[in-house]
Design an enzyme around this catalytic site. Structure first.
Site, PDB file in Angstrom:
ATOM      1  N   SER A   1      26.065  70.797   8.211  1.00 30.81           N
ATOM      2  CA  SER A   1      27.010  71.755   7.621  1.00 30.81           C
ATOM      3  C   SER A   1      26.812  71.978   6.125  1.00 30.81           C
ATOM      4  CB  SER A   1      28.419  71.275   7.932  1.00 30.81           C
ATOM      5  OG  SER A   1      29.341  72.293   7.700  1.00 30.81           O
TER       6      SER A   1
ATOM      7  N   GLU B   1      41.931  73.740   5.697  1.00 33.15           N
ATOM      8  CA  GLU B   1      41.664  72.857   4.569  1.00 33.15           C
ATOM      9  C   GLU B   1      41.418  73.767   3.365  1.00 33.15           C
ATOM     10  OE1 GLU B   1      39.675  68.844   6.034  1.00 33.15           O
ATOM     11  OE2 GLU B   1      38.325  70.522   6.345  1.00 33.15           O
TER      12      GLU B   1
HETATM   13  C1  G16 Z   1      33.352  68.535   7.149  1.00 36.24           C
HETATM   14  C2  G16 Z   1      34.626  68.490   7.933  1.00 36.24           C
HETATM   15  C3  G16 Z   1      35.772  68.989   7.079  1.00 36.24           C
HETATM   16  C4  G16 Z   1      35.834  68.185   5.787  1.00 36.24           C
HETATM   17  C5  G16 Z   1      34.476  68.176   5.083  1.00 36.24           C
HETATM   18  C6  G16 Z   1      34.441  67.227   3.914  1.00 36.24           C
HETATM   19  O1  G16 Z   1      33.078  69.860   6.796  1.00 36.24           O
HETATM   20  O2  G16 Z   1      34.480  69.265   9.085  1.00 36.24           O
HETATM   21  O3  G16 Z   1      36.951  68.867   7.811  1.00 36.24           O
HETATM   22  O4  G16 Z   1      36.791  68.711   4.927  1.00 36.24           O
HETATM   23  O5  G16 Z   1      33.482  67.762   5.986  1.00 36.24           O
HETATM   24  O6  G16 Z   1      34.713  65.931   4.373  1.00 36.24           O
HETATM   25  P1  G16 Z   1      34.581  64.643   3.462  1.00 36.24           P
HETATM   26  O7  G16 Z   1      35.436  64.927   2.280  1.00 36.24           O
HETATM   27  O8  G16 Z   1      35.061  63.520   4.304  1.00 36.24           O
HETATM   28  O9  G16 Z   1      33.145  64.541   3.055  1.00 36.24           O
HETATM   29  P2  G16 Z   1      31.661  70.521   7.102  1.00 36.24           P
HETATM   30  O10 G16 Z   1      31.840  71.955   6.759  1.00 36.24           O
HETATM   31  O11 G16 Z   1      30.666  69.800   6.237  1.00 36.24           O
HETATM   32  O12 G16 Z   1      31.454  70.261   8.565  1.00 36.24           O
END
Ligand code: G16
Length: 544
Positions: free
Chosen positions: A68, A374
């Protein structure tokens, strides 16, 4: 009874996907994520696990190969449960156990999981796979396929997909097509039909209203938007930037970059007051922004997206005279002004969960209409079965203006991806609402003013030394950290700050907001220093 799984073959193949010794990984916020070169064994093993999960649920399971928003060198994998949701928490634990098992223990861990989860190994298994555009993704998805086939599962490889498209496919397959057709064409048709129907009555139809510039983060969003463009050509014209021909994935562009740096991405031409948005690397997040006439940059994040959508849905419900219960779900990152606006002005209840759409999604399922976003632009709206049926019935029964409102709600249900947050679907919802209400991006932005805020990252030796409570708003360990944060927060007006270990990157995240940008920046910096000192910072200490 393990007749249907040739464990010797599993062991033999597993050795071809050897685990680097000493490597321990966690199924984090959105699956496993780390440098792509360390993930081959995880991919193979997630193929095995998807087969077990499919047998246990007697359903199709999804495996998405993506990291992602992470840098191009990283990769990752997550499993998608039967209704297109994130993997159940108890299976996240199984995933972590299996990923970290030493080679000689893989068989035993598989048997353990089968026993604990009462998996009927004689069941058939079917797994669908998708991947993003990272150079490492194709080979890694082959390792997933190896895991699936050696454990006797069947599969369909969709190849390149956005993450939300894979969630959609899984949902369609397990509802026997009731949710939609499980093909990319089916996805495009479902969304564009709803969009075209919804925007038929649009107030705003000038060229200016219809143009949207999209930064595709040099990722999969570019490919899929190009495919989809023809389906809604009359309603909206989009211009794509950062389509992956020259730039690197998520590098100086994309939703995560724009949100965390609070500045426009490179590679996009922006004129004053033009509506622009950014996707992230796998197109599950969206952020809007524009330059005003004085050259100031304005960011419209997930909180403001949730507000726009909530107010539109509330208006429609009022019109049809139906009081379905609405809830908005946010995380600690939600701007204080957004929460105040939703609660005090819009009078909708707001809830706070831990970071990770899996937590928000779960909470949102408690309402007739659960809106979750979010601040980073990841979110969607869920409609309960009861709400959906009620709205469908009203769209038939009501007359005139009320009927029109019920029809709009009906189309909006179809336009949202109810399996997962989806940049393409959210973009179409937002564009439809702006067109229907005749709102400019400035008018949308003016709903409320964000409190100035800053996000920073701190590198520490082991980010797990930080544990949190109260939906991540308070640090429990290491000792003294929360007290230090509390003392720092007291120095600034309208201020708030928290820290939490990231579940997708090897860093600690710091968030601060205050009455001025200067104060927010300074508070974030001071909190970073406290993290560095009390939680084992490594490398250079944080610079202002
Ligand atoms: C993922 C999750 C999101 C989260 C983000 C950051 O996003 O799907 O829900 O807000 O990671 O997470 P962390 O702060 O734990 O690193 P994505 O878009 O990278 O799949």
């Amino acid at each position: 009874n393990f007749v249907d799984m040739d464990l010797d073959a599993v062991t033999k193949h597993s050795a071809l996907h050897a685990k680097p010794s000493g490597l321990i990984l966690q199924y984090g916020t959105a699956g496993f994520r780390t440098k792509a070169e360390h993930l081959d064994h995880v991919m193979f093993r997630m193929g095995l696990l998807a087969v077990l999960r499919s047998k246990q649920t007697k359903s199709t399971i999804g495996v998405m190969v993506t990291a992602s928003h992470n840098p191009e060198e990283d990769n990752g994998v997550k499993l998608v449960d039967p209704l297109g949701e994130m993997l159940a928490p108890s299976w996240e634990e199984h995933a972590t156990c299996l990923a970290n098992a030493e080679e000689q223990d893989v068989q035993r861990v598989l048997l353990d999981i089968s026993e604990k989860a009462a998996v009927d190994l004689q069941q058939d298994a079917f797994v669908v796979i998708g991947r993003d555009t990272r150079p490492s993704s194709e080979k890694l998805s082959q390792s997933v396929i190896d895991g699936i086939t050696v454990s006797g599962g069947q599969f369909h490889d969709y190849g390149l997909l956005t993450t939300p498209q894979l969630h959609y496919m899984v949902y369609c397959r397990n509802t026997q097509g009731q949710y939609g057709k499980a093909t990319t064409e089916g996805y495009y048709q479902k969304l564009s039909k709803a969009f075209v129907e919804l925007t038929k009555q649009a107030f705003c139809s000038g060229d200016e209203c219809l143009l949207l510039k999209v930064d595709c983060a040099n990722g999969i969003g570019a490919l899929k938007l190009r495919e989809m463009k023809n389906y809604f050509s009359q309603g909206l014209s989009i211009q794509l930037f950062n389509v992956g021909t020259t730039g690197k994935l998520n590098h100086l562009c994309g939703a995560d970059f724009v949100k965390s740096h609070q500045k426009p991405p490179q590679g996009i031409e922006m004129k004053p007051n033009e509506r622009c948005c950014s996707f992230d690397g796998d197109a599950d997040r969206i952020i809007y922004y524009y330059y005003d006439a004085d050259g100031h940059f304005h960011l419209i994040d997930g909180d403001k997206i949730a507000t726009l959508i909530s107010s539109f849905l509330k208006e429609l419900l009022l019109e049809i005279g139906e009081s379905l219960n609405i809830g908005v779900v946010q995380t600690a990152y939600a701007n204080g002004s957004s929460t105040r606006y939703l609660e005090d002005v819009m009078k909708v209840p707001v809830y706070c969960t831990k970071t990770g759409v899996k937590h928000l999604h779960h909470k949102a399922q408690e309402f007739d209409i659960g809106i979750y976003f979010e601040a980073n632009g990841h979110g969607t709206v869920l409609f309960s079965k009861t709400a959906e049926m009620k709205i469908k019935q009203l769209a038939e029964e009501l007359e005139d203006k009320k009927r029109k409102a019920a029809k709009m709600l009906e189309n909006i249900i179809d336009l949202f991806n109810q399996a997962a947050g989806d940049a393409i679907s959210d973009m179409l919802v937002i564009e439809a609402i702006l067109a229907l209400k005749g709102l400019t991006i400035q008018q949308w932005d003016a709903l409320y003013t964000d409190l100035p805020n800053r996000q920073l990252k701190v590198k520490v030796a082991d980010r797990q030394v930080i544990s949190t409570t109260d939906a991540e708003r308070k640090a429990v360990t290491p000792p003294g950290l929360q007290e230090a944060i509390d003392d720092l927060v007291k120095k600034y007006k309208l201020s708030r700050a928290f820290v939490r270990p990231s579940g997708t990157e090897d860093i600690v995240r710091v968030y601060a907001e205050a009455d001025s940008q200067e104060s927010a920046d300074s508070l974030a910096h001071e909190v970073s220093l406290a993290v560095f000192q009390l939680a084992g910072g490594v490398g250079e200490s944080p610079q202002p």
